[in-house]
Every structure is written in C-alpha cells, then in structure tokens.
Write a protein that holds these residues in place. Structure first.
Motif, PDB file in Angstrom:
ATOM      1  N   GLU A 277       0.830  -1.209   0.000  1.00 43.23           N
ATOM      2  CA  GLU A 277       0.000   0.000   0.000  1.00 43.23           C
ATOM      3  C   GLU A 277       0.861   1.253   0.000  1.00 43.23           C
ATOM      4  OE1 GLU A 277      -3.776   0.581   0.670  1.00 43.23           O
ATOM      5  OE2 GLU A 277      -3.472  -1.074  -0.724  1.00 43.23           O
ATOM      6  N   LEU A 278       1.906   1.261   0.817  1.00 41.73           N
ATOM      7  CA  LEU A 278       2.777   2.423   0.928  1.00 41.73           C
ATOM      8  C   LEU A 278       3.450   2.731  -0.402  1.00 41.73           C
ATOM      9  CD1 LEU A 278       4.209   4.558   2.687  1.00 41.73           C
ATOM     10  CD2 LEU A 278       5.957   2.834   3.185  1.00 41.73           C
ATOM     11  N   ASP A 279       4.036   1.717  -1.025  1.00 42.04           N
ATOM     12  CA  ASP A 279       4.762   1.958  -2.271  1.00 42.04           C
ATOM     13  C   ASP A 279       3.819   2.399  -3.384  1.00 42.04           C
ATOM     14  OD1 ASP A 279       7.199   1.902  -3.863  1.00 42.04           O
ATOM     15  OD2 ASP A 279       6.290   0.204  -4.895  1.00 42.04           O
ATOM     16  N   ALA A 280       2.657   1.770  -3.483  1.00 46.29           N
ATOM     17  CA  ALA A 280       1.695   2.151  -4.516  1.00 46.29           C
ATOM     18  C   ALA A 280       1.218   3.587  -4.310  1.00 46.29           C
ATOM     19  CB  ALA A 280       0.505   1.191  -4.504  1.00 46.29           C
ATOM     20  N   SER A 281       0.913   3.942  -3.069  1.00 46.62           N
ATOM     21  CA  SER A 281       0.420   5.296  -2.779  1.00 46.62           C
ATOM     22  C   SER A 281       1.474   6.357  -3.074  1.00 46.62           C
ATOM     23  CB  SER A 281      -0.028   5.402  -1.313  1.00 46.62           C
ATOM     24  OG  SER A 281      -1.108   4.533  -1.056  1.00 46.62           O
ATOM     25  N   ILE A 282       2.713   6.096  -2.663  1.00 47.22           N
ATOM     26  CA  ILE A 282       3.775   7.070  -2.910  1.00 47.22           C
ATOM     27  C   ILE A 282       3.998   7.251  -4.403  1.00 47.22           C
ATOM     28  CG2 ILE A 282       6.263   7.473  -2.700  1.00 47.22           C
ATOM     29  CD1 ILE A 282       6.111   6.327   0.113  1.00 47.22           C
ATOM     30  N   MET A 283       3.989   6.154  -5.169  1.00 45.71           N
ATOM     31  CA  MET A 283       4.183   6.267  -6.615  1.00 45.71           C
ATOM     32  C   MET A 283       3.058   7.075  -7.262  1.00 45.71           C
ATOM     33  SD  MET A 283       5.844   5.843  -9.359  1.00 45.71           S
ATOM     34  CE  MET A 283       7.213   4.799  -8.836  1.00 45.71           C
ATOM     35  N   MET A 284       1.813   6.841  -6.854  1.00 41.10           N
ATOM     36  CA  MET A 284       0.689   7.603  -7.413  1.00 41.10           C
ATOM     37  C   MET A 284       0.819   9.083  -7.085  1.00 41.10           C
ATOM     38  SD  MET A 284      -2.679   5.163  -7.057  1.00 41.10           S
ATOM     39  CE  MET A 284      -2.396   4.546  -5.398  1.00 41.10           C
ATOM     40  N   MET A 285       1.178   9.392  -5.831  1.00 41.41           N
ATOM     41  CA  MET A 285       1.337  10.793  -5.447  1.00 41.41           C
ATOM     42  C   MET A 285       2.511  11.437  -6.176  1.00 41.41           C
ATOM     43  SD  MET A 285       0.426  10.854  -1.362  1.00 41.41           S
ATOM     44  CE  MET A 285       1.460   9.455  -0.892  1.00 41.41           C
ATOM     45  N   GLN A 286       3.648  10.721  -6.245  1.00 42.65           N
ATOM     46  CA  GLN A 286       4.825  11.253  -6.937  1.00 42.65           C
ATOM     47  C   GLN A 286       4.517  11.598  -8.384  1.00 42.65           C
ATOM     48  OE1 GLN A 286       8.928   9.329  -5.062  1.00 42.65           O
ATOM     49  NE2 GLN A 286       8.154   8.608  -6.997  1.00 42.65           N
ATOM     50  N   THR A 287       3.820  10.687  -9.074  1.00 38.82           N
ATOM     51  CA  THR A 287       3.497  10.899 -10.483  1.00 38.82           C
ATOM     52  C   THR A 287       2.626  12.129 -10.656  1.00 38.82           C
ATOM     53  OG1 THR A 287       3.644   8.524 -10.926  1.00 38.82           O
ATOM     54  CG2 THR A 287       2.435   9.862 -12.524  1.00 38.82           C
ATOM     55  N   SER A 288       1.609  12.267  -9.819  1.00 46.53           N
ATOM     56  CA  SER A 288       0.705  13.415  -9.938  1.00 46.53           C
ATOM     57  C   SER A 288       1.391  14.714  -9.547  1.00 46.53           C
ATOM     58  CB  SER A 288      -0.543  13.196  -9.069  1.00 46.53           C
ATOM     59  OG  SER A 288      -1.336  12.160  -9.600  1.00 46.53           O
TER      60      SER A 288
END
Length: 325
Positions: A277-288
């Motif tokens: 969950e942490l890695d997926a969330s950080i990647m989504m936030m980073q991309t946006s």
C-alpha cells in the motif's frame, strides 16, 4: 525539441505524435459512438474523447497504434484532458515505433535483476528459495518487462519488477529495525505477491486484462502457480512453510472487498500488505505531483479516494535561491 504531453500548459494548442494507450468504444447520450482515449508518451498519459466516431474511426484508432494529434490541453473536473481537433494515423516516414512512446522504469532490466537476485540469496528457507527461483525463471521475461498495473501505480514498462524491488528495499529496512520479522518469508512473499500479473495482463504496450485476469485475478493465478511449482519440485504443498508462503500472497490486498481471499493472519503478511500500500500510494502521489506546478494541487487520484494533493512552493525539488538565505 519535441514537446511531450505534459509539457503543454492548460489552454495551449497540442500537436504531435502520441501512442493510443487505450481506445475504448462507448455510446454517448445521443446514441452515437465515441472513443474514450488515453494518449501516451514517455511523460505519462492524458485522456481525451473522440466524438461521433464512425466504424472506420473505430477500426483505425485502436490501442497500440501511433497517431498524429491536433488539439488543446484542458482540465476537466480537476484532471488533465485533451480536446481533440484532428487525429490521424501516421504516414510513411513519420514515427511509428511504439517503444519510443512507452514510459519505462527508471532502472534497466540488468540492474533490476542483479539487485533482486541479491534478495533471493537471503531467502534461507530451502523450499521458499526453490519456489521463488523456479517461478522467477518461468516468468522472467514478463516479470521484468510488464507494468505493475494498467493504470494508477507503476503503470509503465518494467513497473512490475521496479515495484517489487521498492517493496524489497522497504522490507529490508523493516527487518533491520525489527529483528523478530522473518526476513526470508517477507522477501519471498514480496517477490511473488504480484507475479500473477504476468498472467493477468497482456503486456507493457496497450495493456489490457486477459480472460484469466478478468475472471480469476492475479492473486489466485499466482497461488495456482505456487502449487504447480511444488508439484514439479516434489515439495509438499500442504507443508506449513508452503501454506504460510501462500498466505502471504493470498492476504496481500488486506481486505476481502479488495480481492484477498483471506485477511492477513501472519505478521509478515500484514507487513507485506502495508508496504504494498505504501509503495503504490507514494508512486501515485509522486506521479501526480510531478505534473503539478508548485503552489497548485494535483489532479484527483481515483485510487486514493479521489483526493488531490498540494505541491508546496518550496518542495525540495530545486536548489534554494542563495538570495533567499
């Protein structure tokens, strides 16, 4: 220099060659067909609507094809969108190589494979190690080239392996901090947890879900492959060690409503779920955040409850002006 999709500002005219990542036929309220499109290049993807699509348009503008686009960058309900003025397939002599429009992981395959193998070496339980090596060999090419998802997080070529490595690095930090964590189990579960996506999805270009992906899903698909691996390797698939490893994969979505057949009942399974969950969330936030200007909000992220995120004026992404110090 040729502009990328996210180089264009709101209300700026857009013209260039892009990949059709998705081109889904839908029916408008007036009963006419239109195409819901995601345009892609190496900077990311932006959606658009091709209204009043003819049968020929539907046949021509299929996912995986490169097109020439004229349009305008807009925002719709807080999300970037392209208003399409004109669209056509490429002509002879124009860009047609799909790979030049596909976003890739920030590491090459060789580097990812070398680092991942260093984690495999630390899986000291013999049967876990044998199962992991067997499945890595079986799905090697797809594992290092597929995305981790069709959309949302790590949705780029090599994203599956890169996401797995990110979780392994986080797992190492957790195991270093908490000595009672079973490092070998956590590493084995991390490597296998999303490997079923090599069966669930079609590949890194114009990614779609396979029939098995839609009807069964990656969690159950890789669990089946673990059982088959045990049979081929003459390992008892009902032994506690194997059942615990299978539980790591079956529980990694955390909740039944999110697709896990069971909730985590082993400490390492709960940790794997949290790190995923942490890695997926950080990647989504980073991309946006990378696509937002300082002092503005990102687009709304559907997979994070439709929230958007503010990018501070001073977010550490550039050196401070010496005059301000």
């Amino acid at each position: 220099m040729t502009k990328k999709l996210f180089d264009y500002q709101v209300d700026e005219p857009v013209e260039g060659f892009f990949l059709l990542k998705d081109a889904e036929v839908r029916i408008a309220k007036n009963g006419k067909k239109f195409l819901a499109i995601n345009f892609q290049d190496t900077s990311g993807e932006i959606s658009g609507k091709f209204w009043d699509a003819s049968d020929q348009d539907v046949e021509s503008f299929q996912a995986g094809r490169v097109i020439h686009l004229k349009g305008k960058r807009e925002n719709y309900q807080g999300n970037p969108q392209i208003k399409i003025f004109q669209m056509r397939l490429t002509h002879d002599g124009e860009p047609k190589e799909v790979q030049q429009f596909v976003e890739h992981a920030p590491m090459n395959t060789g580097a990812m494979e070398e680092e991942l193998n260093s984690f495999v070496f630390e899986i000291t339980e013999p049967n876990w190690n044998r199962i992991v090596r067997h499945l890595l060999t079986q799905y090697h090419d797809a594992f290092f080239s597929y995305p981790a998802a069709k959309k949302n997080h790590h949705a780029f070529a090599g994203g599956l392996a890169f996401h797995t490595l990110s979780i392994l690095r986080l797992a190492k930090a957790v195991a270093d901090e908490y000595p009672h964590v079973n490092r070998a189990l956590l590493y084995a579960g991390a490597i296998l947890h999303d490997m079923g996506k090599t069966i669930e999805m079609s590949g890194p270009v114009a990614t779609t879900y396979t029939l098995a992906g839609n009807l069964v899903g990656h969690i159950v698909l890789i669990d089946e492959q673990i059982v088959k691996a045990c049979q081929q390797l003459k390992i008892d698939d009902q032994a506690e060690a194997v059942l615990v490893l299978r539980h790591m994969i079956l529980a990694h979505h955390g909740l039944l409503e999110y697709g896990s057949p069971v909730r985590p009942h082993v400490m390492e399974a709960e940790i794997l779920h949290d790190l995923d969950e942490l890695d997926a969330s950080i990647m989504m936030m980073q991309t946006s955040i990378a696509h937002a200007e300082p002092g503005t909000y990102t687009e709304r992220i559907f997979a994070m409850d439709g929230r958007n995120f503010y990018r501070p004026e001073h977010d550490g992404t550039k050196a401070a002006d010496p005059k301000e110090s």
